[in-house]
Motif scaffolding. Structure first.
Motif, PDB file in Angstrom:
ATOM      1  N   GLU A   1       0.861  -1.186   0.000  1.00  0.00           N
ATOM      2  CA  GLU A   1       0.000   0.000   0.000  1.00  0.00           C
ATOM      3  C   GLU A   1       0.892   1.229   0.000  1.00  0.00           C
ATOM      4  O   GLU A   1       2.079   1.130   0.296  1.00  0.00           O
ATOM      5  CB  GLU A   1      -0.915   0.027   1.236  1.00  0.00           C
ATOM      6  N   ARG A   2       0.343   2.379  -0.294  1.00  0.00           N
ATOM      7  CA  ARG A   2       1.099   3.637  -0.352  1.00  0.00           C
ATOM      8  C   ARG A   2       2.472   3.380  -0.978  1.00  0.00           C
ATOM      9  O   ARG A   2       2.540   2.966  -2.124  1.00  0.00           O
ATOM     10  CB  ARG A   2       1.194   4.279   1.026  1.00  0.00           C
ATOM     11  N   GLN A   3       3.546   3.611  -0.241  1.00  0.00           N
ATOM     12  CA  GLN A   3       4.901   3.340  -0.743  1.00  0.00           C
ATOM     13  C   GLN A   3       5.560   2.209   0.045  1.00  0.00           C
ATOM     14  O   GLN A   3       6.745   2.264   0.363  1.00  0.00           O
ATOM     15  CB  GLN A   3       5.750   4.614  -0.684  1.00  0.00           C
ATOM     16  N   ARG A   4       4.795   1.180   0.356  1.00  0.00           N
ATOM     17  CA  ARG A   4       5.290   0.004   1.075  1.00  0.00           C
ATOM     18  C   ARG A   4       5.284  -1.196   0.146  1.00  0.00           C
ATOM     19  O   ARG A   4       4.329  -1.429  -0.593  1.00  0.00           O
ATOM     20  CB  ARG A   4       4.412  -0.313   2.286  1.00  0.00           C
ATOM     21  N   TYR A   5       6.369  -1.984   0.256  1.00  0.00           N
ATOM     22  CA  TYR A   5       6.548  -3.141  -0.603  1.00  0.00           C
ATOM     23  C   TYR A   5       7.082  -4.304   0.224  1.00  0.00           C
ATOM     24  O   TYR A   5       7.865  -4.109   1.148  1.00  0.00           O
ATOM     25  CB  TYR A   5       7.550  -2.841  -1.727  1.00  0.00           C
ATOM     26  N   LEU A   6       6.674  -5.496  -0.128  1.00  0.00           N
ATOM     27  CA  LEU A   6       7.217  -6.695   0.495  1.00  0.00           C
ATOM     28  C   LEU A   6       8.236  -7.293  -0.466  1.00  0.00           C
ATOM     29  O   LEU A   6       7.895  -7.645  -1.597  1.00  0.00           O
ATOM     30  CB  LEU A   6       6.113  -7.718   0.790  1.00  0.00           C
ATOM     31  N   ALA A   7       9.471  -7.400  -0.009  1.00  0.00           N
ATOM     32  CA  ALA A   7      10.541  -7.991  -0.807  1.00  0.00           C
ATOM     33  C   ALA A   7      10.805  -9.403  -0.287  1.00  0.00           C
ATOM     34  O   ALA A   7      10.910  -9.611   0.916  1.00  0.00           O
ATOM     35  CB  ALA A   7      11.802  -7.144  -0.679  1.00  0.00           C
ATOM     36  N   VAL A   8      10.881 -10.362  -1.197  1.00  0.00           N
ATOM     37  CA  VAL A   8      11.143 -11.757  -0.831  1.00  0.00           C
ATOM     38  C   VAL A   8      12.297 -12.260  -1.698  1.00  0.00           C
ATOM     39  O   VAL A   8      12.252 -12.148  -2.927  1.00  0.00           O
ATOM     40  CB  VAL A   8       9.890 -12.650  -1.031  1.00  0.00           C
ATOM     41  N   ASP A   9      13.316 -12.820  -1.023  1.00  0.00           N
ATOM     42  CA  ASP A   9      14.472 -13.317  -1.772  1.00  0.00           C
ATOM     43  C   ASP A   9      14.239 -14.749  -2.230  1.00  0.00           C
ATOM     44  O   ASP A   9      13.198 -15.360  -1.953  1.00  0.00           O
ATOM     45  CB  ASP A   9      15.764 -13.164  -0.954  1.00  0.00           C
ATOM     46  N   SER A  10      15.221 -15.300  -2.935  1.00  0.00           N
ATOM     47  CA  SER A  10      15.086 -16.636  -3.517  1.00  0.00           C
ATOM     48  C   SER A  10      14.990 -17.737  -2.465  1.00  0.00           C
ATOM     49  O   SER A  10      14.552 -18.840  -2.759  1.00  0.00           O
ATOM     50  CB  SER A  10      16.261 -16.927  -4.459  1.00  0.00           C
ATOM     51  N   GLY A  11      15.359 -17.431  -1.213  1.00  0.00           N
ATOM     52  CA  GLY A  11      15.244 -18.408  -0.131  1.00  0.00           C
ATOM     53  C   GLY A  11      13.976 -18.251   0.684  1.00  0.00           C
ATOM     54  O   GLY A  11      13.775 -18.948   1.676  1.00  0.00           O
ATOM     55  N   GLY A  12      13.114 -17.302   0.294  1.00  0.00           N
ATOM     56  CA  GLY A  12      11.857 -17.079   1.000  1.00  0.00           C
ATOM     57  C   GLY A  12      11.961 -16.101   2.170  1.00  0.00           C
ATOM     58  O   GLY A  12      11.004 -15.917   2.909  1.00  0.00           O
ATOM     59  N   HIS A  13      13.113 -15.463   2.356  1.00  0.00           N
ATOM     60  CA  HIS A  13      13.285 -14.476   3.424  1.00  0.00           C
ATOM     61  C   HIS A  13      12.700 -13.145   2.968  1.00  0.00           C
ATOM     62  O   HIS A  13      12.793 -12.791   1.798  1.00  0.00           O
ATOM     63  CB  HIS A  13      14.770 -14.297   3.745  1.00  0.00           C
TER      64      HIS A  13
END
Length: 132
Positions: free
Chosen positions: A10-22
């Motif tokens: 939302e707004r300027q928030r993002y969920l980043a997920v790496d190749s290991g699921g972190h």
């Protein structure tokens, strides 16, 4: 091949997920997550610290502590690229001398660290080593 994913929350928030699921939350500087440009600095510190720990370990020394503090300068106009990045490594380990620490850092930044290798050659990267 690495594959990561970034999802707008939302707004300027993002969920980043790496190749290991972190995962990590990215956002603007006044919000709940990590500022994306500072995530680059954290990535450089993390990549190099990983190398330094490995190199020192191969010398049969055990670190008691390692901290990497990063300061950086950016241009004042878009796209605000980093122009200078300085890393300060503070370490303690029995039997470790300053020359060994400097050698490990130099190997990391100039041979092994993929984040450093991916930065533009125009970015001046410097470091200092401190033993406690």
């Amino acid at each position: 091949m690495a594959q990561v994913e970034l999802t707008w929350i939302e707004r300027q928030r993002y969920l980043a997920v790496d190749s290991g699921g972190h995962s990590a939350v990215f956002s603007g500087k006044d919000d709940v997550g990590v500022k994306p440009s500072e995530a680059l600095l954290l990535s450089l510190a993390g990549c190099s610290a990983h190398d330094v720990v490995e190199i020192i370990g191969k010398r049969k020394l055990t670190l008691d502590a390692l901290k990497v503090t990063v300061t950086a300068e950016q241009k004042e106009k878009a796209p605000w690229p980093f122009t200078r990045i300085h890393l300060r490594y503070t370490a303690s380990a029995e039997g470790l001398d300053l020359d060994q620490l400097n050698r490990a850092i130099d190997l990391s930044l100039n041979k092994y660290c993929s984040v450093r290798a991916s930065l533009s050659p125009d970015v001046q990267v410097t470091y200092e080593a401190v033993l406690e």
